[in-house]
Design an enzyme around this catalytic site. Structure first.
Site, PDB file in Angstrom:
ATOM      1  N   SER A 161      35.406  -4.670  47.079  1.00 10.35           N
ATOM      2  CA  SER A 161      36.515  -5.361  46.367  1.00 10.35           C
ATOM      3  C   SER A 161      36.808  -4.778  45.162  1.00 10.35           C
ATOM      4  O   SER A 161      36.919  -5.055  43.809  1.00 10.35           O
ATOM      5  CB  SER A 161      35.960  -6.726  45.780  1.00 10.35           C
ATOM      6  OG  SER A 161      35.534  -7.484  47.188  1.00 10.35           O
TER       7      SER A 161
ATOM      8  N   ARG B  69      40.655   3.572  41.953  1.00 14.81           N
ATOM      9  CA  ARG B  69      39.837   3.482  40.779  1.00 14.81           C
ATOM     10  C   ARG B  69      38.570   2.423  40.849  1.00 14.81           C
ATOM     11  O   ARG B  69      38.883   1.542  41.825  1.00 14.81           O
ATOM     12  CB  ARG B  69      40.849   3.276  39.717  1.00 14.81           C
ATOM     13  CG  ARG B  69      41.367   1.762  39.910  1.00 14.81           C
ATOM     14  CD  ARG B  69      42.570   1.671  38.422  1.00 14.81           C
ATOM     15  NE  ARG B  69      42.976   0.124  38.546  1.00 14.81           N
ATOM     16  CZ  ARG B  69      43.990  -0.179  39.252  1.00 14.81           C
ATOM     17  NH1 ARG B  69      44.667   0.447  40.075  1.00 14.81           N
ATOM     18  NH2 ARG B  69      44.341  -1.335  39.453  1.00 14.81           N
TER      19      ARG B  69
ATOM     20  N   ASP C 269      38.002  -8.052  49.369  1.00 15.59           N
ATOM     21  CA  ASP C 269      37.427  -9.802  49.523  1.00 15.59           C
ATOM     22  C   ASP C 269      38.286 -10.723  49.939  1.00 15.59           C
ATOM     23  O   ASP C 269      38.340 -11.559  50.284  1.00 15.59           O
ATOM     24  CB  ASP C 269      36.503  -9.809  48.206  1.00 15.59           C
ATOM     25  CG  ASP C 269      37.507  -9.944  46.911  1.00 15.59           C
ATOM     26  OD1 ASP C 269      38.586  -9.346  46.965  1.00 15.59           O
ATOM     27  OD2 ASP C 269      36.793 -10.156  45.868  1.00 15.59           O
TER      28      ASP C 269
END
Length: 497
Positions: A177, A192, A230
């Site tokens: 996620s 990132r 997710d």
């Protein structure tokens, strides 16, 4: 004698006057302090206002950014990532599949047994572990070795009936996620970190490759057959049981949204047109920002001191990691300028992130006549004792301002997606049913927030459309959804056919 008596009387009268003056002075000071506290609250409330007209501007801005993000890479603050999921689960999937759900400070390993057509989910089991804070800012190998070791433990303890036949590998859906540039259904580059993670040597690496190497090091014979976010997992989990699911939103530690887009509406997609003609888009909407967002000085300060200044602005206003921290910052100013917690500023109130959103939620939901829960939380977390009822009421009012703004902005985000999908205006012959799959601890446990979000969206859409919009809590969507996507992307699918 009389002189002494008169003198004593004069002195006594003066003393009484002095005491009275002190009392009046104290009351005035107290009253002016309280006035200052209320002024801070009212100013904050004014700056957090989210009237319907403003929310519609936020929704329009979201739609514009969605178009820009679909047109080209880097064209928008919204990444609008192509997920390579062009077929969501159908309900026909069968077999034993695994999922690894790394969503924030905790991660889970799941095993799901699917019964094929009409069989549904026969069995599910999971184990949970929290990530030590040192690993959240350590190395890639350290993090993935820790996760692979937990996977090894889970597999080692399973019953024989779940073992794979000889020569058949276990298959895993990996819910990761964090922002990833997906390169296929089971590979993707870490762009990132968010949510308090900062692992520099993992950025630019294939997350599936990092996990696969760690599984080899730990002796786990497993293949990652689907890499999902997710929110995409929640969309898949919702779709497995509700065919009308078209949007998924996560509101937990962080926040994100995914939805089903027509491939023709994705200019940056240069691959073949899938049979379904559709593609799931992972929006990464936490990074949305707009001049219409009602940002306050507390939001700017939080952002400036964060690990990712200038990034994830929408997330910092709406998600579970940050709501309690915004509240703490306002309370700190009230303590410094109005002294409502005593002459000294409580030292604990100066600690960043000491006040968590679950604690804020508990205070917000306090229905006792003396706001006992608020008093206990202030004492246990901030070491502030003997608060007055008036002070506790002030705290609850601040909880309400922070939660209401967050929930209404999340509703505006959903409205932006519905606009992009052309589902924001009534259709002749009745509007199609749109199911929004929701997941995340904030949505699940913070009742006031959830109700505010749902009611706000229905108000924005109007009565006629509101009845065709349904919110479904996709329980554990990110875990089960990933296992379902592992099943629908199994390399053994042809063997089953």
């Amino acid at each position: 004698m009389k002189k002494v008596t008169v003198g004593a009387a004069v002195v006594g009268a003066a003393a009484v006057c002095a005491v009275a003056a002190l009392i009046v002075n104290h009351r005035m000071r107290k009253s002016s302090k309280w006035g200052r506290a209320m002024a801070i609250l009212r100013e904050f409330e004014e700056k957090c206002k989210t009237q319907d007209a403003k929310l519609k501007q936020v929704a329009d801005a979201m739609t514009v950014e969605m178009h820009a993000g679909l047109a080209s890479e880097g064209g928008s603050k919204l990444k609008m990532l192509i997920t390579y999921v062009d077929n969501l689960p159908t309900g026909d999937e069968a077999g034993v599949f695994y999922a690894l759900d790394l969503g924030g400070t905790n991660f889970r390993v799941l095993r799901v047994q699917l019964g094929g057509k009409d069989g549904g989910i026969i069995h599910q089991e999971f184990a949970e572990a929290s990530i030590p804070p040192s690993l959240m800012v350590g190395t890639s190998d350290a993090l993935f070795d820790y996760i692979a070791a937990e996977l090894a433990k889970f597999v080692a303890a399973e019953e024989e009936k779940f073992h794979q036949p000889p020569g058949k590998q276990r298959e895993l859906g990996f819910t990761f996620s964090f922002p990833v540039m997906q390169t296929s259904i089971n590979s993707g580059t870490i762009m990132r970190w968010t949510k308090g993670f900062s692992i520099d040597d993992a950025v630019g690496q294939d997350v599936v490759g990092e996990l696969t190497k760690a599984m080899k090091r730990k002796g786990v014979d497993m293949r990652v057959s689907a890499l999902v976010n997710d929110t995409v997992g929640t969309l898949a989990g919702g779709k497995y049981t509700q065919k009308d699911v078209a949007v998924a939103v996560i509101l937990g530690t962080g926040t994100n949204a995914a939805y089903v887009e027509r491939v023709q509406a994705i200019p940056k997609w240069h691959g073949p047109v899938p049979k379904s003609g559709e593609m799931v888009i992972n929006m990464e909407w936490g990074n949305f920002r707009s001049s219409h967002l009602p940002l306050t000085e507390y939001d700017h300060a939080l952002d400036n001191e964060s690990l990712n200044p200038g990034e994830q602005i929408f997330e910092k206003m709406t998600s579970g990691m940050y709501l309690g921290e915004i509240l703490r910052r306002v309370l700190l100013r009230v303590a410094e300028e109005a002294g409502v917690f005593g002459d000294e500023v409580p030292p604990k109130l100066k600690d960043s992130f000491v006040l968590r959103t679950p604690d804020m939620s508990a205070m917000h939901h306090d229905t006792s006549s003396d706001l006992e829960v608020v008093g206990e939380k202030l004492k246990d977390i901030l070491e502030i004792s003997n608060t007055s009822l008036k002070t506790r009421k002030l705290v609850v009012e601040l909880c309400n301002i922070v939660a209401t703004r967050g929930a209404r902005l999340a509703a505006a985000g959903v409205l932006g997606i519905l606009k992009k999908m052309g589902r924001d205006t009534p259709k002749q012959g009745g509007s199609e049913r749109t199911v929004i799959a929701m997941d995340g601890g904030l949505y699940e446990h913070y009742t006031e927030y959830r109700m505010c979000l749902e009611n706000s969206l229905k108000d924005l859409l109007g009565e006629e459309l509101a009845s065709s919009i349904v919110f479904v809590h996709s329980i554990d969507g990110s875990g089960i959804g990933a296992a379902l996507l592992a099943a629908s992307h199994s390399m053994y699918l042809e063997d089953q056919a």
